[in-house]
Design a protein around this motif. Structure first.
Motif, PDB file in Angstrom:
ATOM      1  N   LEU A   7      16.696  20.918  35.788  1.00  0.00           N
ATOM      2  CA  LEU A   7      17.242  21.981  34.959  1.00  0.00           C
ATOM      3  C   LEU A   7      18.748  21.780  34.869  1.00  0.00           C
ATOM      4  CD1 LEU A   7      16.641  24.658  33.504  1.00  0.00           C
ATOM      5  CD2 LEU A   7      17.066  25.801  35.661  1.00  0.00           C
ATOM      6  N   ASP A   9      21.579  23.171  34.009  1.00  0.00           N
ATOM      7  CA  ASP A   9      22.131  24.491  33.722  1.00  0.00           C
ATOM      8  C   ASP A   9      23.653  24.417  33.586  1.00  0.00           C
ATOM      9  OD1 ASP A   9      22.347  27.247  33.439  1.00  0.00           O
ATOM     10  OD2 ASP A   9      22.405  27.589  35.589  1.00  0.00           O
ATOM     11  N   ALA A  45      12.349  24.745  26.423  1.00  0.00           N
ATOM     12  CA  ALA A  45      11.508  25.925  26.608  1.00  0.00           C
ATOM     13  C   ALA A  45      12.374  27.158  26.470  1.00  0.00           C
ATOM     14  CB  ALA A  45      10.860  25.894  27.985  1.00  0.00           C
ATOM     15  N   LYS A  46      11.802  28.188  25.901  1.00  0.00           N
ATOM     16  CA  LYS A  46      12.524  29.455  25.805  1.00  0.00           C
ATOM     17  C   LYS A  46      12.314  30.183  27.125  1.00  0.00           C
ATOM     18  CE  LYS A  46      13.139  33.579  23.155  1.00  0.00           C
ATOM     19  NZ  LYS A  46      12.987  34.249  21.907  1.00  0.00           N
ATOM     20  N   THR A  47      13.383  30.360  27.878  1.00  0.00           N
ATOM     21  CA  THR A  47      13.264  30.927  29.221  1.00  0.00           C
ATOM     22  C   THR A  47      13.807  32.348  29.329  1.00  0.00           C
ATOM     23  OG1 THR A  47      15.364  29.914  29.832  1.00  0.00           O
ATOM     24  CG2 THR A  47      13.362  28.668  30.329  1.00  0.00           C
ATOM     25  N   ALA A  59      17.389  32.977  33.080  1.00  0.00           N
ATOM     26  CA  ALA A  59      16.653  31.754  32.755  1.00  0.00           C
ATOM     27  C   ALA A  59      16.068  31.110  34.009  1.00  0.00           C
ATOM     28  CB  ALA A  59      17.565  30.770  32.030  1.00  0.00           C
ATOM     29  N   ASN A  60      16.839  31.046  35.088  1.00  0.00           N
ATOM     30  CA  ASN A  60      16.341  30.423  36.308  1.00  0.00           C
ATOM     31  C   ASN A  60      15.204  31.231  36.932  1.00  0.00           C
ATOM     32  OD1 ASN A  60      17.941  28.120  36.247  1.00  0.00           O
ATOM     33  ND2 ASN A  60      19.643  29.152  37.211  1.00  0.00           N
ATOM     34  N   SER A  62      13.001  32.844  35.275  1.00  0.00           N
ATOM     35  CA  SER A  62      11.861  32.500  34.435  1.00  0.00           C
ATOM     36  C   SER A  62      11.314  31.120  34.787  1.00  0.00           C
ATOM     37  CB  SER A  62      12.285  32.548  32.961  1.00  0.00           C
ATOM     38  OG  SER A  62      11.210  32.241  32.130  1.00  0.00           O
ATOM     39  N   VAL A  63      12.184  30.152  34.969  1.00  0.00           N
ATOM     40  CA  VAL A  63      11.760  28.797  35.295  1.00  0.00           C
ATOM     41  C   VAL A  63      11.023  28.760  36.633  1.00  0.00           C
ATOM     42  CG1 VAL A  63      12.614  26.495  35.931  1.00  0.00           C
ATOM     43  CG2 VAL A  63      13.512  27.642  33.917  1.00  0.00           C
TER      44      VAL A  63
END
Length: 85
Positions: A7, A9, A45-47, A59-60, A62-63
């Protein structure tokens, strides 16, 4: 089968005139990232759910498999856990 999820980020940036209208990531020497991009599968991906502020905290979550709309209470608890508090 084994998976490696990387990821990247916080790497987005705007094009810079001093870099020939490219982003810092576009001009950086990054042989390992280039290798993974060429040999692996890449995607997006939409997170972040609709209506939530897009940020690495949501976002993290969600991941990692947590529904941000259910579990996100702010950035502070995530920062505290990351330093062992």
């Amino acid at each position: 089968m084994k998976y490696l999820v990387v990821l990247y980020d916080g790497m987005a940036d705007y094009p810079n005139k001093e870099l020939g209208d490219k982003t810092p990531l576009e001009v950086a020497k990054k042989p390992n990232m280039d290798y993974f991009a060429q040999k692996g599968l890449c995607g997006m991906a939409k997170t972040v759910p609709e209506g939530m502020k897009p940020g690495s905290d949501t976002a993290n979550l969600s991941v990692m498999g947590y529904a941000p709309e259910k579990y996100y209470t702010g950035r502070s608890p995530l920062e505290a856990v990351s330093v062992g508090v």
